[in-house]
Scaffold this motif. Structure first.
Motif, PDB file in Angstrom:
ATOM      1  N   GLY A 201       0.783  -1.096  -0.026  1.00 61.02           N
ATOM      2  CA  GLY A 201      -0.016   0.118   0.047  1.00 61.02           C
ATOM      3  C   GLY A 201       0.780   1.266   0.123  1.00 61.02           C
ATOM      4  N   PHE A 202       1.950   1.307  -0.344  1.00 62.52           N
ATOM      5  CA  PHE A 202       2.923   2.286  -0.555  1.00 62.52           C
ATOM      6  C   PHE A 202       2.532   3.111  -2.057  1.00 62.52           C
ATOM      7  CE2 PHE A 202       4.817   0.272   2.765  1.00 62.52           C
ATOM      8  CZ  PHE A 202       5.428   1.190   3.655  1.00 62.52           C
ATOM      9  N   SER A 203       2.434   4.312  -2.112  1.00 60.52           N
ATOM     10  CA  SER A 203       2.407   5.163  -3.326  1.00 60.52           C
ATOM     11  C   SER A 203       3.266   5.626  -3.777  1.00 60.52           C
ATOM     12  CB  SER A 203       1.477   6.330  -2.824  1.00 60.52           C
ATOM     13  OG  SER A 203       0.167   6.088  -2.728  1.00 60.52           O
TER      14      SER A 203
ATOM     15  N   TYR B 273       8.725  17.815   0.219  1.00 57.45           N
ATOM     16  CA  TYR B 273       7.374  17.566  -0.440  1.00 57.45           C
ATOM     17  C   TYR B 273       6.000  17.480   0.483  1.00 57.45           C
ATOM     18  CZ  TYR B 273       4.450  14.583  -3.737  1.00 57.45           C
ATOM     19  OH  TYR B 273       3.432  14.074  -4.157  1.00 57.45           O
TER      20      TYR B 273
ATOM     21  N   ASN C 176       2.958  19.852  -0.007  1.00 56.87           N
ATOM     22  CA  ASN C 176       1.707  19.253  -0.263  1.00 56.87           C
ATOM     23  C   ASN C 176       0.767  18.628   0.802  1.00 56.87           C
ATOM     24  OD1 ASN C 176       2.166  19.476  -3.314  1.00 56.87           O
ATOM     25  ND2 ASN C 176       4.184  18.471  -2.659  1.00 56.87           N
TER      26      ASN C 176
ATOM     27  N   TYR D  98      -2.854  18.190   0.203  1.00 51.94           N
ATOM     28  CA  TYR D  98      -3.243  17.381  -0.850  1.00 51.94           C
ATOM     29  C   TYR D  98      -3.083  16.009  -0.348  1.00 51.94           C
ATOM     30  CZ  TYR D  98      -3.306  21.533  -3.633  1.00 51.94           C
ATOM     31  OH  TYR D  98      -3.377  22.981  -4.125  1.00 51.94           O
ATOM     32  N   LEU D  99      -2.557  15.552   0.869  1.00 56.15           N
ATOM     33  CA  LEU D  99      -2.080  14.359   0.919  1.00 56.15           C
ATOM     34  C   LEU D  99      -3.042  13.668   2.098  1.00 56.15           C
ATOM     35  CD1 LEU D  99       1.956  14.861   1.156  1.00 56.15           C
ATOM     36  CD2 LEU D  99       0.493  13.672  -0.805  1.00 56.15           C
ATOM     37  N   ALA D 100      -3.226  12.403   2.210  1.00 52.57           N
ATOM     38  CA  ALA D 100      -3.895  11.940   3.379  1.00 52.57           C
ATOM     39  C   ALA D 100      -3.188  11.108   4.175  1.00 52.57           C
ATOM     40  CB  ALA D 100      -4.848  10.899   2.856  1.00 52.57           C
ATOM     41  N   PHE D 101      -2.978  11.700   5.570  1.00 56.62           N
ATOM     42  CA  PHE D 101      -2.068  11.315   6.576  1.00 56.62           C
ATOM     43  C   PHE D 101      -2.960  10.003   7.457  1.00 56.62           C
ATOM     44  CE2 PHE D 101      -0.617  15.598   5.356  1.00 56.62           C
ATOM     45  CZ  PHE D 101       1.135  14.961   5.128  1.00 56.62           C
ATOM     46  N   PRO D 102      -2.062   9.109   8.051  1.00 58.44           N
ATOM     47  CA  PRO D 102      -0.479   8.850   7.595  1.00 58.44           C
ATOM     48  C   PRO D 102      -0.348   8.783   6.169  1.00 58.44           C
ATOM     49  CG  PRO D 102      -1.297   7.461   9.394  1.00 58.44           C
ATOM     50  CD  PRO D 102      -2.537   8.081   9.032  1.00 58.44           C
ATOM     51  N   PHE D 103       0.669   9.188   5.624  1.00 57.66           N
ATOM     52  CA  PHE D 103       0.896   9.040   4.282  1.00 57.66           C
ATOM     53  C   PHE D 103       2.235   8.147   3.836  1.00 57.66           C
ATOM     54  CE2 PHE D 103       3.340  11.120   0.480  1.00 57.66           C
ATOM     55  CZ  PHE D 103       2.789  10.651  -0.472  1.00 57.66           C
ATOM     56  N   ARG D 104       1.737   7.110   3.204  1.00 55.68           N
ATOM     57  CA  ARG D 104       2.756   5.973   2.860  1.00 55.68           C
ATOM     58  C   ARG D 104       3.265   6.039   1.409  1.00 55.68           C
ATOM     59  NH1 ARG D 104       1.072   1.820   5.948  1.00 55.68           N
ATOM     60  NH2 ARG D 104       1.768  -0.180   4.608  1.00 55.68           N
TER      61      ARG D 104
ATOM     62  N   GLU E  89       1.018  13.147  14.865  1.00 52.30           N
ATOM     63  CA  GLU E  89       1.373  12.110  15.445  1.00 52.30           C
ATOM     64  C   GLU E  89       1.543  10.874  14.433  1.00 52.30           C
ATOM     65  OE1 GLU E  89      -1.451   9.756  17.538  1.00 52.30           O
ATOM     66  OE2 GLU E  89      -2.312   9.789  15.902  1.00 52.30           O
TER      67      GLU E  89
ATOM     68  N   PRO F  23       1.806   6.434  14.955  1.00 50.98           N
ATOM     69  CA  PRO F  23       1.776   5.309  15.848  1.00 50.98           C
ATOM     70  C   PRO F  23       3.092   4.692  16.030  1.00 50.98           C
ATOM     71  CG  PRO F  23      -0.524   5.404  14.918  1.00 50.98           C
ATOM     72  CD  PRO F  23       0.455   6.403  14.363  1.00 50.98           C
TER      73      PRO F  23
ATOM     74  N   TYR G 250       4.192   1.658  13.039  1.00 48.73           N
ATOM     75  CA  TYR G 250       4.890   1.768  11.872  1.00 48.73           C
ATOM     76  C   TYR G 250       6.144   1.320  11.953  1.00 48.73           C
ATOM     77  CZ  TYR G 250       0.508   3.684  10.066  1.00 48.73           C
ATOM     78  OH  TYR G 250      -0.804   3.934   9.782  1.00 48.73           O
TER      79      TYR G 250
END
Lengths: 451, 451
Positions: free
Chosen positions: B36-38, B94, B98, B101-107, B140, B142, B145
């Motif tokens: 699931g890493f982009s 980055y 951005n 525009y990013l959903a966190f946690p961002f992978r 934060e 967890p 990760y």
């Protein structure tokens, strides 16, 4: 592309935009490999001497210097390093250096970034990706490769989520033979003037030909008549003949271009056309030249260009003639994203989020994820046992279509259910067997049809 | 690697070597996407100000200047451009730019070239490829990760054609808490000294601790005892406790490291070990730190390193803590190629060469090739109707396993046969149906077992 690059001329993509670029890159790679092209990469830097080898550089070049090094005044300028501005010059060097290890004719594709310090503008970046294919021979290279490369590129471009395109083909022999035939001997000069046709128009080019190259009005008119010929089939041959010019090189060029257009008509009708105005600025082309426009986006400039070069690479008496084409990937991707011509079905690779019922079940959830991944299903595991609503929201915000729940039945065995969060449907599922629908397995890129 | 790079520190691969590198890159990408890493890429350049943001640069950096531009003395030095020397600093920029525009946690994963002007040596190039994964949170992140990333990298490395490896993990909190607990307050200084352990040995480090940091012999001894602890399971906890030091931060670090090693023991036994000598030079790590060695190739240095950073990226009051690991792809590939640990089954993608019976049959041969390619079979068509022996030799020299022959039967219909040039076996075949054996479809990369 609501965002602006934080450094002008150096575009960066968001993850969902990068998926579109990756799709373009993967599609090109796949097409090139299906046609037997080998991948190579060259280093990002060349010596300035190497970049200057074919004469003056007409591109803006970035030189390199080590910040922590004192300047070494003894190093000659030509040994200093600079970033490459295309992939053709580095490839020529690579071929010469490795000739003993390569099998000729050598077919290679090369997809890399290049850098030019030019003023950034629509369709023109300072850092951009090119995707090149070339075939290089040892001493000689059959003309058929000039035909084949146009076909490969037509196939590659047809597989991309872009508007319709035209590969415009001309032949330097045809043009030079014609100019010679009408008595214009500075054929390179005429080509440079003709190259300005689209920018300045025919009247201005006629002036240039007369003032700078000493052409008569009749010669200028004939040169412009030639440049005005554009056909989707081989009828350009008759049109050129009707101009009544006789020259051996012209005949050779006509026969070559006829081969390209004739075969392309059969295999990719309408995609590859004869356009006798195409000149290409660079001096090293010696026969076929190609340029490509997107229909309706002509002002973007060429998105795929190249040609035949008989003398770009040489090692002593040994020459390596080649023919190649280069796609401006970044120019294409900027246009696709800027005009939303295509988009990804979701912004992450993940198809399934395994939810946590409690914090101790993380390891167990990893077992489920591993089972799914073993069948190629991209899977994430939630990091915290938040309320299910929050875990579902995590998936929803990223476009992850499925959330997996694991519980215990009355007798203590594990139970599994998977929820399609778009429909809300939740069904029992076996981590060793369940598959998502094929269209949900990976993000899909599709043309949005707004073009 | 019989050949030497023509520019020291800038390796380039032959096509068959590039296939090995591509296999490594494809395998990493696939593993990262399965988790699931982009994918993202950042520009190759940063401003010098950005590179200096975290203090002095301890890497050799290449600055850029435009050859065709007069020097602009007005531009402040920090706005000048330089090539990035890793992917972590650009990623932090980055994320900050951005964040909206990013959903966190961002992978994200990021596979790109980086440049360092250091003296080239075994395993150290000036241009090389890194493959990074990071997860970054908003405010934060967890601790889980930190566990997950070790598992993802163990899986990624296990899928590569490389010798066995050990991911060595330590925790800055554990080390700093311990030093504090024995009365050494310059914990960064102690870490820097411990970092030299493998290079200079324990006696020299004990000297450094006493002379430079004012440690007592007992303190130096305790610090070295801690650094000597290395376990494949969570028994390091008892070994640390046996040293009798009490500190809150130490306890926190012990608990964190125990989580990593405990879970790794279950899922990838023997691959991830606790090694309390690991310090990592860079200052920005705040918890978990990772290094990785290839068993039997320890002198190559770490091939995969990283850690937890709680404050690398920040935007005003908003911080983006992260944890990440970076694989030195070029270092790995140089070792694989240099010691022939793996090789490609052939040097071109092509599975089939369609031979020409005569020069007029080229277009017909392209029809056969198109039919084969439509099923994913990489196919080339001969460019000239040379003697069949010569056409077969063309295939043989490249390792192309099959040659396709088309002829005419007595009634004028086309006949097709395909020859396996390794066995010599030639059989009738239908271009619309024939498939090569799965193992011949594409070049395969396999470990040669000489490791």
């Amino acid at each position: 592309m609501a965002r602006k690059a934080s450094l002008s001329g150096f575009p960066e993509w968001l993850p969902q935009e990068r998926l579109v670029e990756l799709h373009v890159l993967d599609t090109l790679r796949r097409t090139f490999e299906l046609h037997g092209f080998s991948s190579i990469e060259t280093r990002a830097v060349e010596t300035i001497g190497q970049l200057l080898r074919k004469g003056e550089i007409d591109k803006e070049v970035y030189g390199l210097h080590r910040l922590q090094a004192e300047d070494d005044p003894g190093a000659p300028d030509q040994d200093k390093l600079a970033l490459h501005f295309d992939l053709t010059v580095p490839f020529a060097r690579y071929v010469v250096e490795n000739a003993g290890y390569l099998a000729f004719p050598f077919r290679r594709y090369q997809i890399q970034k290049v850098w030019r310090g030019e003023r950034p503008q629509e369709g023109r970046a300072r850092e951009f990706t090119q995707a090149d294919i070339d075939v290089v021979g040892d001493g000689e290279l059959p003309f058929r490769y000039d035909v084949e490369l146009a076909l490969v590129m037509a196939e590659a471009l047809s597989a991309l989520p872009i508007p319709d395109f035209r590969i415009r083909v001309n032949n330097r022999k045809l043009a030079e033979g014609f100019y010679r035939g009408i008595g214009l001997t500075d054929t390179a000069g005429v080509l440079r003037s003709i190259d300005k046709l689209e920018k300045v128009g025919p009247e201005k080019v006629a002036e240039l030909l007369q003032e700078e190259l000493g052409a008569t009005p009749e010669q200028a008119k004939a040169a412009l008549q030639l440049a005005g010929i554009r056909t989707e089939d081989t009828s350009f041959v008759a049109q050129v003949r009707a101009l009544g010019v006789e020259d051996e090189l012209l005949e050779e060029g006509l026969a070559e271009l006829e081969q390209v257009i004739g075969e392309a008509c059969r295999r990719v009708p309408g995609k590859v056309i004869a356009d006798l105005s195409i000149a290409r600025g660079l001096d090293y082309y010696t026969g076929t030249v190609y340029e490509t426009v997107l229909v309706g986006h002509e002002q973007l400039g060429s998105i795929c260009s190249g040609g035949r070069y008989d003398a770009l690479a040489a090692k002593g008496n040994r020459t390596f003639p080649g023919v190649g084409l280069s796609i401006g990937v970044t120019r294409l991707v900027m246009r696709i994203l800027g005009q939303q011509l295509a988009a990804a079905s979701r912004e992450v690779p993940t198809a399934v989020l395994v939810a946590l019922a409690n914090d101790d079940s993380w390891s167990q959830a990893q077992d489920v994820a591993a089972a799914l991944r073993s069948r190629g299903i991209s899977t994430e595991v939630a990091a915290k046992a938040e309320k299910f609503g929050k875990q579902i929201k995590y998936a929803d915000r990223r476009g992850i279509p499925f959330v997996w729940f694991t519980g215990h039945s009355d007798d203590g065995t594990l139970t599994h259910e998977v929820k399609d969060i778009r429909s809300g449907e939740q069904v029992p599922a076996d981590p060793e067997l369940w598959m998502p629908p094929a269209e949900d397995l990976a993000p899909r890129i599709s043309a949005t049809g707004t073009a």
